[in-house]
Scaffold this active site. Structure first.
Site, PDB file in Angstrom:
ATOM      1  N   ALA A 105       0.801  -1.217   0.000  1.00  0.00           N
ATOM      2  CA  ALA A 105       0.000   0.000   0.000  1.00  0.00           C
ATOM      3  C   ALA A 105       0.837   1.272   0.000  1.00  0.00           C
ATOM      4  O   ALA A 105       0.358   2.335  -0.365  1.00  0.00           O
ATOM      5  CB  ALA A 105      -0.921   0.009   1.219  1.00  0.00           C
ATOM      6  N   LYS A 106       2.091   1.156   0.459  1.00  0.00           N
ATOM      7  CA  LYS A 106       3.024   2.285   0.513  1.00  0.00           C
ATOM      8  C   LYS A 106       2.397   3.500   1.190  1.00  0.00           C
ATOM      9  O   LYS A 106       2.445   4.621   0.700  1.00  0.00           O
ATOM     10  CB  LYS A 106       3.529   2.629  -0.882  1.00  0.00           C
ATOM     11  CG  LYS A 106       4.260   1.464  -1.562  1.00  0.00           C
ATOM     12  CD  LYS A 106       4.737   1.821  -2.945  1.00  0.00           C
ATOM     13  CE  LYS A 106       5.459   0.648  -3.592  1.00  0.00           C
ATOM     14  NZ  LYS A 106       4.523  -0.456  -3.953  1.00  0.00           N
ATOM     15  N   ARG A 107       1.820   3.258   2.368  1.00  0.00           N
ATOM     16  CA  ARG A 107       1.202   4.327   3.136  1.00  0.00           C
ATOM     17  C   ARG A 107       2.243   5.045   3.998  1.00  0.00           C
ATOM     18  O   ARG A 107       3.410   4.684   3.998  1.00  0.00           O
ATOM     19  CB  ARG A 107       0.072   3.759   4.018  1.00  0.00           C
ATOM     20  CG  ARG A 107      -1.072   3.115   3.246  1.00  0.00           C
ATOM     21  CD  ARG A 107      -1.744   4.092   2.296  1.00  0.00           C
ATOM     22  NE  ARG A 107      -3.070   3.638   1.884  1.00  0.00           N
ATOM     23  CZ  ARG A 107      -3.371   3.095   0.716  1.00  0.00           C
ATOM     24  NH1 ARG A 107      -2.430   2.935  -0.178  1.00  0.00           N
ATOM     25  NH2 ARG A 107      -4.607   2.717   0.431  1.00  0.00           N
TER      26      ARG A 107
END
Length: 276
Positions: free
Chosen positions: A95-97
């Site tokens: 998700a690369k949050r």
């Protein structure tokens, strides 16, 4: 899933393969497009064909978010299916949050409570308070972006600090180890930067590394294992397109299984060479 359990799965399956479920509705076989949920139907068959050779799955959230609520529904069904049929599998939300603390807390709740992933990829740019909320869950993992496999990695990740002379990715590795431990923190290190893995292992000898870029992006599995494997393997090597799109025809699942088995067999030999 804790670190020891993950290592036990690697030993049992003789594999450290992570299959990326980057399911593009425009690329799945045409015969599935008439299904009620083509994305889930595709994922289900891919998972059934590759689960014996894989220790992890990594859905890339962009492929699901691009479809609106239907994509989220497909993702939820995929996670539920894997949890029920293959509970030993390690599930990563790619998700690369990473945002201010209260926002990151909600992202963590979404992926660890609502969707029951084991891990989520997180961007480190906003610092400790944007990462720590993901670490408040027992047996859940943060996978921090350190040295990525894309061409644009050179834009920022190799900028050197004026005081230490270290590139930015090394600063990420050294600083973030104060935020977590090898029990809840992994790092993304691209296979296309395999020559840097030896240096990275000097900084992070015990942490697991998630390594994308093998296969379609040109990374070498042998080089990754040579430079990055530790006493508990310490690697999850991801392959996406090379497995899930091994065929665009009705034999897509069978071909995906063959591709996964080929990688697993090579991984078995690499583990044996390491004495694992």
């Amino acid at each position: 899933m804790n670190r020891q359990q993950l290592f036990e799965q690697i030993q049992k399956k003789r594999s450290f393969l992570c299959v990326g479920l980057d399911t593009d509705v425009l690329k799945i076989p045409k015969h599935l497009t008439g299904e009620e949920d083509p994305v889930f139907s595709f994922n289900k068959e891919i998972v059934d064909a590759t689960a014996a050779f894989s220790v992890a799955y990594k859905p890339n959230l962009a492929f699901y978010e691009s479809l609106g609520w239907q994509g989220w529904q497909s993702l939820e069904k995929t996670v539920k299916y894997i949890r029920e049929k293959y509970p030993e599998i390690f599930l990563i939300a790619d998700a690369k949050r990473g945002d201010i603390g209260n926002t990151s807390s909600l992202y963590a709740r979404a992926f660890f409570e609502k969707l029951d992933f084991d891990a989520v990829t997180v961007a480190p740019y906003m610092g400790e308070d944007s990462v720590k909320p993901f670490m408040n869950y027992a047996n859940k993992w943060v996978i921090l972006l350190a040295l990525t496999s894309n061409k644009g990695a050179f834009d920022f990740q190799f900028i050197r600090d004026d005081k230490t002379g270290n590139p930015l990715f090394e600063t990420v590795l050294t600083t973030s180890q104060n935020w977590g431990t090898a029990e809840n923190l992994m790092y993304v290190v691209g296979a296309t930067k395999a020559e840097k893995l030896k240096e990275i292992r000097e900084i992070t000898p015990d942490h697991f590394l998630l390594v994308p870029g093998v296969g379609a992006q040109g990374g070498s599995l042998q080089e990754v294992a040579k430079n990055g494997m530790n006493s508990q393997c310490g690697l999850l090597v991801n392959s996406s397109r090379g497995i899930i799109y091994a065929s665009a025809n009705e034999d897509f699942a069978e071909r995906a299984g063959e591709a996964a088995r080929t990688i697993q067999q090579e991984m078995d030999m690499l583990l044996k060479e390491k004495g694992l």
